[in-house]
Design an enzyme around this catalytic site. Sequence first.
Site, PDB file in Angstrom:
ATOM      1  N   LEU A 117       0.843  -1.140   4.091  1.00  0.00           N
ATOM      2  CA  LEU A 117       2.211  -0.967   4.566  1.00  0.00           C
ATOM      3  C   LEU A 117       2.587   0.518   4.595  1.00  0.00           C
ATOM      4  O   LEU A 117       3.406   0.951   5.411  1.00  0.00           O
ATOM      5  CB  LEU A 117       3.157  -1.745   3.657  1.00  0.00           C
ATOM      6  CG  LEU A 117       4.538  -2.131   4.196  1.00  0.00           C
ATOM      7  CD1 LEU A 117       4.451  -2.780   5.558  1.00  0.00           C
ATOM      8  CD2 LEU A 117       5.236  -3.062   3.202  1.00  0.00           C
ATOM      9  N   ASP A 172      -6.315   1.057   6.673  1.00  0.00           N
ATOM     10  CA  ASP A 172      -6.167  -0.376   6.913  1.00  0.00           C
ATOM     11  C   ASP A 172      -4.696  -0.775   7.067  1.00  0.00           C
ATOM     12  O   ASP A 172      -4.152  -1.519   6.237  1.00  0.00           O
ATOM     13  CB  ASP A 172      -6.822  -1.198   5.800  1.00  0.00           C
ATOM     14  CG  ASP A 172      -7.300  -2.564   6.311  1.00  0.00           C
ATOM     15  OD1 ASP A 172      -7.762  -2.622   7.458  1.00  0.00           O
ATOM     16  OD2 ASP A 172      -7.195  -3.558   5.568  1.00  0.00           O
ATOM     17  N   GLU A 180       5.529   0.167  19.963  1.00  0.00           N
ATOM     18  CA  GLU A 180       5.093   1.347  19.222  1.00  0.00           C
ATOM     19  C   GLU A 180       6.150   1.858  18.254  1.00  0.00           C
ATOM     20  O   GLU A 180       5.820   2.413  17.206  1.00  0.00           O
ATOM     21  CB  GLU A 180       4.676   2.454  20.192  1.00  0.00           C
ATOM     22  CG  GLU A 180       3.397   2.146  20.938  1.00  0.00           C
ATOM     23  CD  GLU A 180       2.932   3.293  21.807  1.00  0.00           C
ATOM     24  OE1 GLU A 180       3.738   4.224  22.047  1.00  0.00           O
ATOM     25  OE2 GLU A 180       1.772   3.282  22.256  1.00  0.00           O
ATOM     26  N   ASP A 201       1.350   4.455  15.620  1.00  0.00           N
ATOM     27  CA  ASP A 201       0.724   4.608  16.934  1.00  0.00           C
ATOM     28  C   ASP A 201       0.366   6.079  17.143  1.00  0.00           C
ATOM     29  O   ASP A 201       0.821   6.950  16.384  1.00  0.00           O
ATOM     30  CB  ASP A 201       1.655   4.097  18.041  1.00  0.00           C
ATOM     31  CG  ASP A 201       2.805   5.054  18.322  1.00  0.00           C
ATOM     32  OD1 ASP A 201       2.644   5.930  19.186  1.00  0.00           O
ATOM     33  OD2 ASP A 201       3.851   4.944  17.655  1.00  0.00           O
ATOM     34  N   HIS A 230      -9.441  -5.020   1.926  1.00  0.00           N
ATOM     35  CA  HIS A 230      -8.255  -4.211   2.220  1.00  0.00           C
ATOM     36  C   HIS A 230      -8.264  -2.907   1.419  1.00  0.00           C
ATOM     37  O   HIS A 230      -7.861  -1.851   1.925  1.00  0.00           O
ATOM     38  CB  HIS A 230      -7.014  -5.040   1.904  1.00  0.00           C
ATOM     39  CG  HIS A 230      -5.739  -4.506   2.469  1.00  0.00           C
ATOM     40  ND1 HIS A 230      -5.614  -4.043   3.764  1.00  0.00           N
ATOM     41  CD2 HIS A 230      -4.507  -4.376   1.914  1.00  0.00           C
ATOM     42  CE1 HIS A 230      -4.374  -3.655   3.979  1.00  0.00           C
ATOM     43  NE2 HIS A 230      -3.683  -3.834   2.875  1.00  0.00           N
TER      44      HIS A 230
END
Length: 444
Positions: free
Chosen positions: A164, A186, A197, A202, A273
Amino acid sequence: MLIFWTITLFLLGAAKGKKHHSCPDLGCFSDTEPWGGTAIRPLKILPWTAEKIALLHLSQILLPSDPSTIEAANFQTDRKTRFIIHGFIDKGDERWLIDMCKNLFKVEEVNCICVDWKKGSQTTYTQAANNARVVGAQVAQMLDILSTEYSYPPSKVHLIGHSLGAHVAGEAGSKTPGLSRITGLDPVEASFEGTPEEVRLDPSDADFVDVIHTDAAPLIPFLGFGTNQQMGHLDFFPNGGENMPGCKKNALSQIVDLDGIWAGTWDFVACNHLRSYKYYLESILDPDGFAAYPCASYKSFESDKCFPCPHQGCPQMGHYADKFAGRTSEEQQKFFLNTGEASNFARNKYIVSVTNQGLGCLCFSISRGILTPGSTHSYEFDAKLDVGTIEKVKFLWNNNVINPTLPKVGAAKITVQKGEEKTVYNFCSEDTVREDTLLTLTPC
């Protein structure tokens, strides 16, 4: 210099049911499209409001609202600055963030800031995903203060975000023109993959964006937390990006309650992860150990269709990805490589070709089956050892079947090439040897 930055978030009851709420100096946040009420984000949930932000360095408190506290922390304006941003249910003083700063200190003089937003990350996943917007705005606010108060340009700043935290970095970058680099470790899939986006990380969020994908299998049913979507200028998919060597899924992968997964079994389930930051951590001290190859797919990569590196070379996954000359081409680029099962993860890719028949270098099997005179057999493999300049090779063959005639077999020529290099090493011999007898070939 290591800095811990603690971001404290409070839930304001008065914000419930509103489409917008305002954060001082941070602007307004909406729960309307594309932030909520969509197929990917069906729930309309506002982020929490940040009332206090404390930047900590040892016993010192640093406040963005008071630039003198930044100066008291001995922030060095002549150095680059790297922010490390954790993800869901994590916190800023976890060992991996501190170890990353320590590794950085071994190779460069740098300001290393660990962003701690545990008050906003240790909640339900959907709420944390929305809180990430506020945290990103706070990081952008800090960068603006460094720019206006200290003439410290964003071009000297690198944001490193896991899970996150990668989207936190993207949010900060979208508000910070001229930001040098973002590394997404990740980036998480849920609530972000397939969104516009402005919602996710991005390539437009920084001058250079590189992404490492290690858990890119679909969340349901494979419990892949990371995204398969390319989100950077360079996207790296080690081991194909889904199943990392040394990690095994288990029965818990059938659980589909997202909040239950993340809260209770993080270390147990999230091995893939977590590999992303472990690879980056090691790459800092190994500038040449994570060469990655441009390829259409991992299947093509495993079929030896993407070897050796093209004329423009291969980038290094991780810390030194920004050294790649073609890092910001107009089209997003995808790269593959293999790693080891445990630390040290770095591997060196070689291809060995044997003309005539036989087995090969570094005790790797080159061919199995029927060997015929004049045939050539090739094999591509990943070696933990970088052998450097190759001076000679040894050839060994085994029949695996009892043969009373005691035949002799030889290798007329063996070629060896390392993936990142154009140099091809050639070795020759006119001799033949019996089974399980070493034959030494010299340069030719």
